[in-house]
Structures are given as structure tokens and as C-alpha cells.
Scaffold this active site. Structure first.
Site, PDB file in Angstrom:
ATOM      1  CE1 TYR A  13      -4.036   1.651  -0.283  1.00  0.00           C
ATOM      2  CE2 TYR A  13      -3.515   2.693   1.821  1.00  0.00           C
ATOM      3  CZ  TYR A  13      -4.310   2.600   0.689  1.00  0.00           C
ATOM      4  OH  TYR A  13      -5.373   3.459   0.521  1.00  0.00           O
ATOM      5  CE  LYS A  49     -20.455 -20.788 -15.068  1.00  0.00           C
ATOM      6  NZ  LYS A  49     -21.545 -21.270 -15.879  1.00  0.00           N
TER       7      LYS A  49
END
Length: 768
Positions: free
Chosen positions: A40, A95
Site C-alpha cells: 500500500y 460458478k
């Protein structure tokens, strides 16, 4: 299992131990402040600036290139209909799970709360910079057609509505091969399509792309044959309307060559089937019940070539053969779209794969002696490991040749190796294991069925048709627990201590005494021991009242092993039994031996343990690549502990020269292929990926497998007994339900193998 019990199990599965089926996992180090400053602020600014200079750098510095959005508005979820976006989320997560386990593609599922076409398209366009591809899912027709068409036109990343194209691609591959077997040409055959939804339309369009003639196609919706003279037809229905003066499925099937069902159950009768042409091709894909029952169809027409959507019949048209691999190929060349050329390439790759020799691993998984291209094998099996290296390259090549690939592949062999490497962390071996057990279920005695977890495992074995459980224990406790978990099947329950079992107990006692009376066992002792569940259960297997045995959940390993050795005994030629554990690791399945029995085996015993482990690995369809582990490498220490391992390796190199095994070798050199090859190029393991570790002592083997299990969350299957005359397997104390189920599957496969060997030996005896 009752409907209510299944409902509860499904809800618990999705809710525990934490809600949902997918999660985000960091791919970079994050332990130190330095790591975090790179991940970060301030370090993250550097890739941001590079992407700002050139948007294509987003593929270099972020997950975009391996990230697919599974997007739905919940308007056509499974067979549940329009249940809304929130209710569709479990399906979309599912899925995502399939994308990951079959093709190593990461997924965010996105549920969009609108049925307005423009609003839906605008939402997808606005979030598309995040993703490398878009998988549209469970969107009702006809809106699905326009949504996909516009998104394909307006986005520069692959977009596919799997409900439309998945079934089309798999069934087209099956159709090509079925026509070849039937000696028919696609441009001449008469095709009947039952159903006019998104999948039916896409299937028919793809068949046309491969040469089917529009005048030879008849499509039906819920009202009957779709005809040109009908008013108010949608554009999709008008595309496939016929000019023939027919109205019913019965009329349409007369002299037809192909039936493709994407509609409802039991609409095709035997009489209709008989009216079709010679060698009829029938794809009855309504789920879970096809348009005509499989057994009824093959009984009606011996010349039929049939496929369904079910896994319990040959030729399953399963979308998982398509979408993971199509997106894999598209992502890997940074395709701007999934076009017709790429879909056709996937079709041809699947069709060709079915004609190639099938790996033994697949034959084993499906309980086949030899799968061969033919009427019962026209498309590959979903567990075929070659799919990952066959379909994505075909799709990627088509993308490059059709001009939609932005990052062409230059080294195809390297790409294929990378594809196989992606699947190293997959746990397909567990699915293969259970699937193989199902091919020939055996009777399994659960010797501690009055414990809740053991009973739950037995229920799964029964309900999933993996095996036939026999429950041993206190009958009143078992019945009470069965009621608690809604296990109401007709299952054999035996309490070895009940008076009602006197006759069987005495029979077992006499048999046991006859085999052990010259070893200090009295008939009184034998009768006393037959009241103990492990002795009783072992005798059940010994005399053929059961095929396999699972025990050890509640008792120490040595106390359970003793009756097994006394009652069952060892295979001829085996001096000492051993145990191996199959660990499902990030680098793939790995066998560790001996994890439970031999404290300090000799060199000769180590060699035998390695041979028994290799035999078991082959039972799982794996080629053994084995390292003999020590604290030293190839003779660098002369200590007895190291010399023992060296002697075992030397013995195996002389007596089993074809076995890929070497050592003694340290753990890091065994597992690091490059390190091993660089330092020990002479080794049999040089350049090979080790999948079995043989340890010099019980403390090292047991400690390593438990360390791996606890620290790395590696799934363990075992201990798997090696060298026993009959299929008996002893659980680790307090094994989980899942571990018990897996071990029961191992016991069933063991029983299958031992039965096959016994049959072969009987045939040999009869010949002589």
C-alpha cells in the site's frame, strides 16, 4: 436422505464454518512493515503511475488478467426462475468455485439489482475496468441475447453468457463425434430441437456454423413446433421457424436423425424414438430428469447414441468442460472478445480429445477397464486432467488467428507446462476417489457407528451411493442418533453384544479359534473377543459378510491394529504392514509413509514400505516418484540411520529398477526440483516432481504429516493401511466426518482392487 435432511445439509454447507464458498487470499508477502509499505502506501503509487502512463500495464501490476466477473440479475436461476439478485448469489459463488478449481481463474461474483436492459449493461460497463473477462449467468431470455450482444460490441474484454454458449459448445463436440460414429454428415441430418430458450438458440446456431442446414432443423417451444406461419414470433424463434406443416414433437421426430432436448422431462416416448432414422442421436439434456429416461431409451433402440446432462450415465453434457477452459485461453492472450472462431476451436478440441487414448487416471476414476472413443464415450470426462492443456491452447490459437489477441503466445510448450502447473494445488484426487468408489459400491462396516460423526459419514456414504454401510455398535444409541440426523434409510445395524447375534458370534468365534488355536487362543477366548466390535467387524470382512472395514475413531491406533493383525493378517510376502497418508498440498497430492505403524524399520522393511506405497499410488492413478528422506544427502554421513536409508535405496535399485526412487536425500532437495537437479544430476529424481516421501522412522513420518496438516491446512486421507490381506483401514483418533468419508472411499477402492486380483488368480488357477 429425505428432502428436508438434504435441505438442512445444503444450508449448513453454505453457512459453516463461515458463510459462502469463496474468499480473497493475499498473493504477496505481508508480514513486515516493509511488505505493507510496498503493498500500500507509499510503494503502491509506483504501479499506479505506470498504469496511468499506459493502461495496458494494469495487466502487469494487478490481478485483472486472471479475474473474471460472474454477473447475474437473478432472473433465470437454475430451474428456480426469477428469484432476484440476492437469491442468485449462492449460484454465482458456485460458478466462481468451478472457475477456480478447474482453470485457476479468480472470480468476483456480482449481483445486479435491475431487470432493465440498459441499466444492467451500463452497470457492467462501469465496472469492467476491474476485470479481464465477464461471464454472464442466469439472465432470462430474450433479454440475455441483447445484453450479451451489446456488451460484446461495447467492451474490449471477453464476454460470454455461459447459459447460451456452454451447452452449445459441449453438445456440438458430442454431435460431431456422434455423427462420425453414426456415419452421417451434419449437412444432411434432420435435427429436432426441443426448447427455444437461450441454450437451445445458441446450440442451434452453433450446429449451423458447423454445417447443419436450416431447412433440416425443427425447433419446438412449450406450444409445439415453431412455424413460419405463426404470428408474433420473437426474432430468435423466427430464425428457426420451419415451413413444414407439422405441429407436434411426435410428427417432428419421424425420420429425424438427431434429437436435442433442452426442455422438460419425459416428453419423448419409446414410439417416438422408434420412428427416428437408423442410429438415432439423442441428447436428452433436461436436468435432473431427461426428456426420455436413459435406460428406457437404450432398451428401446440398441443403435442409439445418447447423451444426457447427468453424471450417472455415459456422455454427460456438462458445461464445466467448457467455460473454465475457454476463459483460460481467452485471458492468457488478453483476447478482446470470445468470438465464433474461439468457440468452434473449443468444440473441435473437445471432440478431438475424446478420440485420444485415455489416461489410466481417468479410467480408474470412472471404474473403466479402458475408455475408448465409441457410443458410450463421445465427449471427454470432466475429471480428465488433459482438458486444461487441450482446450485453452486451442482457444488461444483461435483468438490469435482471428485477430482478437493482444498478447500472443510464442512458446506453446512453455504455455502447456504453465497450464498443468496451475492445477498443482487442485484437490481433484478427492473427487476422483469418490467417483471411482461409486462405480462399484461395496459393503463397509463402520465399527463405531454409535458415534455421531461416524454415523454422519455412513449417511453420506449411503446417500451419495458411494458404498453400502453396515452399522456396528449399541443399537438403541444408533437408532436415536439416526433419528436426530434424519437418517431413515433401511440400513443393517448390528450390536455384537446382543443375544440376537449369538449364532453369528459363535460362528465367527469358531472360525477365529480354528485359525488361532495353535497360537494360544482358546475357544472361550474367541467367544469372548467376538463380543468386541473390532474382532466381530474384522471377522465379518474375513468370512465375506462385508467387503471392507473402517474403525479407530474412538480408540488408540495400537489397540485397534492388534485385532486387525490377528483376525485379518498380512498379504503373503509381507513381513510387516505399514501405513501411508495422502496429503492434498499446494504442490499437488503427496504420499507420506510410514505414518502410523513401524517405529524404526530396517533397510529391507523400508524398501518394502516404498514398494507397497508405490502400489497404492498406482491404485490412485498416480505414477510414483519417490524420495527416501534422511538428514543427509547421498552418502554424506556414515551414521547407521543414514546408511539404513542408503541400503534401502540400493536394494530397490537392484530389485525394482523401474521404480523412480532415490536417496538418501534431505527434504528441501527432495521437494525443490531445480535444487535437486543442480546438485545431484545423477539422481533418478533429477528433473522430476516428487510425489511420495518415504521416511526413515515413525517419529519423522508422523510428525511431518501432522505438521503439514495443521500448519498448511493440507487435507489428509489416511492412514491408508498397506499390506493387509483384506480391506481394513484405521482412522486417526477423532477423525472428521470428511476424513471418515474419504477413508471409506479408500476402503471401497481397496476392496474393488482386491476383488479384481482374486478374480484374476482364480482364472489363472482354472487355466492350470
Amino acid at each position: 436422505m429425505s428432502k428436508e435432511s438434504r435441505r438442512r445439509e445444503a444450508l449448513v454447507y453454505h453457512a459453516k464454518p463461515k458463510p459462502g464458498k469463496i474468499q480473497v487470499v493475499p498473493t504477496k508477502k505481508y508480514a513486515s512493515q516493509r511488505d505493507l509499505s510496498l503493498a500500500y502506501s507509499p510503494g503502491v503509487a509506483e504501479p499506479c503511475l505506470e498504469i496511468a502512463k499506459d493502461k495496458n500495464n494494469v495487466y502487469k501490476y494487478t490481478t485483472k488478467g486472471n479475474l473474471v466477473a460472474v454477473i447475474s440479475n437473478g432472473t433465470a436461476v437454475l430451474g428456480l426462475g426469477n428469484i432476484g439478485p440476492e437469491a442468485s448469489k449462492p449460484v454465482m459463488e458456485g460458478k466462481g468455485l468451478l472457475f477456480k478449481i478447474f482453470a485457476d481463474i479468480d472470480v468476483f461474483d456480482i449481483e445486479v439489482d435491475t431487470e432493465n436492459i440498459d441499466a444492467f449493461i451500463e452497470t457492467v460497463k462501469n465496472i469492467s475496468p476491474t476485470f479481464g473477462g465477464i461471464n454472464l449467468e442466469d439472465i432470462k431470455a430474450p433479454e440475455a441475447f441483447e445484453i450479451e450482444r451489446r456488451l460484446k460490441e461495447e467492451l474490449d474484454i471477453p464476454v460470454m453468457h455461459d447459459d447460451q454458449h456452454g451447452t452449445a459448445i459441449i453438445s456440438a463436440a458430442a454431435l460431431i463425434n456422434a455423427l462420425e460414429l453414426a456415419n452421417k454428415k451434419i449437412h444432411k441430418v434432420k435435427i429436432v430441437i426441443s426448447g427455444a430458450g437461450a441454450a437451445a438458440v445458441s446450440c442451434t446456431r452453433l450446429y449451423k456454423a458447423f454445417g447443419a442446414k436450416p431447412e433440416n432443423i425443427v425447433m419446438l417451444d412449450s406450444k409445439g413446433v415453431i412455424r413460419k406461419d405463426q404470428p408474433n414470433l420473437s426474432p430468435e424463434k423466427a430464425e428457426f421457424a420451419t415451413s413444414r406443416k407439422i405441429n407436434t414433437l411426435d410428427e417432428a421426430l419421424k425420420k429425424a436423425d438427431v434429437f436435442v432436448g433442452l426442455s422438460v422431462r419425459d416428453i419423448v416416448t419409446p414410439a417416438m424414438l422408434k420412428s427416428m432414422n437408423k442410429n438415432p442421436i439423442v441428447f436428452a439434456m433436461a436436468n435432473p430428469n431427461p426428456e426420455i429416461d436413459y435406460d428406457l431409451a437404450i432398451k428401446t433402440r440398441e443403435d442409439i447414441i445418447m447423451a444426457t446432462g447427468r453424471s450417472d450415465h455415459p456422455n454427460q453434457v456438462n458445461n464445466v468442460l467448457g467455460f473454465p477452459y475457454i476463459f483460460r485461453g481467452a485471458l492468457d492472450v488478453r483476447a478482446s472478445k470470445i468470438n465464433e472462431e474461439m468457440k468452434k476451436a473449443a468444440v473441435l478440441a473437445l471432440a478431438e480429445l475424446a478420440k485420444e487414448p485415455v489416461p489410466e487416471q481417468v479410467n480408474i476414476a470412472y471404474g473403466e477397464t479402458k475408455l475408448n472413443f465409441g457410443r458410450d464415450y463421445i465427449i471427454p470426462k470432466p475429471f480428465d486432467p488433459r482438458l486444461i492443456a487441450k482446450v485453452p491452447p486451442a482457444v488461444a490459437r483461435a483468438a490469435m488467428e482471428s485477430g482478437v489477441a493482444k498478447e500472443p503466445i510464442l512458446d506453446w510448450q512453455k504455455y502447456e507446462d504453465e497450464l498443468y502447473e496451475r492445477m498443482g494445488s487442485d484437490n481433484k484426487i478427492v473427487r476422483l476417489l469418490v467417483n471411482r468408489a461409486k462405480t462399484d459400491p461395496k459393503r463397509v462396516v463402520f465399527a463405531e457407528a454409535d458415534h455421531l460423526d461416524v454415523l454422519k459419514a455412513a449417511q453420506i456414504i449411503h446417500d451419495e451411493k458411494i458404498g453400502i454401510p453396515i452399522l456396528l455398535g449399541r443399537k438403541e444409541v444408533i437408532l436415536e442418533l439416526m433419528e436426530e440426523i434424519d437418517f431413515d434409510a433401511d440400513i443393517e445395524i448390528i450390536d455384537p453384544k446382543e443375544d440376537s447375534e449369538d449364532e453369528k458370534r459363535n460362528f465367527y468365534a469358531n472360525k477365529y479359534w480354528e485359525s488361532r488355536r495353535r497360537s494360544g487362543v482358546t475357544l472361550y477366548d474367541a467367544k469372548k473377543w467376538m463380543r468386541e466390535r473390532n474382532y466381530f467387524a474384522a471377522m465379518m470382512v474375513n468370512v465375506g459378510d462385508a467387503d471392507a472395514l473402517i474403525t479407530g475413531y474412538s480408540r488408540s491406533y495400537p489397540s485397534v491394529l492388534k485385532p486387525m493383525l490377528e483376525v485379518i493378517g498380512k498379504i503373503e510376502g509381507v513381513d510387516k504392514v505399514a501405513a501411508t497418508n495422502l496429503m492434498i498440498t499446494k504442490r499437488g497430492p503427496m504420499f507420506l509413509s510410514d505414518t502410523s505403524v513401524n517405529i524404526d524399520p530396517t533397510a529391507k522393511e523400508l524398501a518394502k514400505i516404498a514398494q507397497m506405497t508405490a502400489f497404492t499410488m498406482k491404485m490412485f492413478g498416480m505414477t510414483p516418484v519417490m524420495a527416501m528422506i534422511s538428514y543427509t544427502n547421498f552418502g554424506s554421513s556414515k551414521h547407521d540411520k543414514a546408511r539404513k536409508v542408503k541400503e534401502a535405496v540400493s536394494l530397490l535399485h537392484r530389485t525394482a529398477p523401474d521404480l523412480i526412487i532415490d536417496g538418501e536425500v534431505q527434504m528441501d532437495f527432495a521437494l525443490n526440483m531445480d535444487l535437486h537437479k543442480k546438485n545431484f544430476p545423477f539422481s533418478k529424481l533429477a528433473g522430476k516432481k516428487v510425489n511420495a516421501l518415504i521416511f526413515p522412522s515413525l517419529d519423522s513420518a508422523n510428525s511431518n504429516y501432522k505438521l503439514l496438516k495443521e500448519l498448511n491446512n493440507a487435507e489428509s486421507i489416511g492412514p491408508i493401511m498397506l499390506g493387509m490381506k483384506k480391506p481394513v483401514h484405521i482412522l486417526q483418533l477423532g477423525a472428521s466426518v470428511e476424513e471418515i468419508v474419504n477413508m471409506a472411499a479408500v476402503a471401497i477402492i481397496d476392496a474393488q482392487q482386491k476383488e479384481k486380483r482374486a478374480n484374476k488368480q482364480n482364472i489363472k488357477r482354472k487355466k492350470h
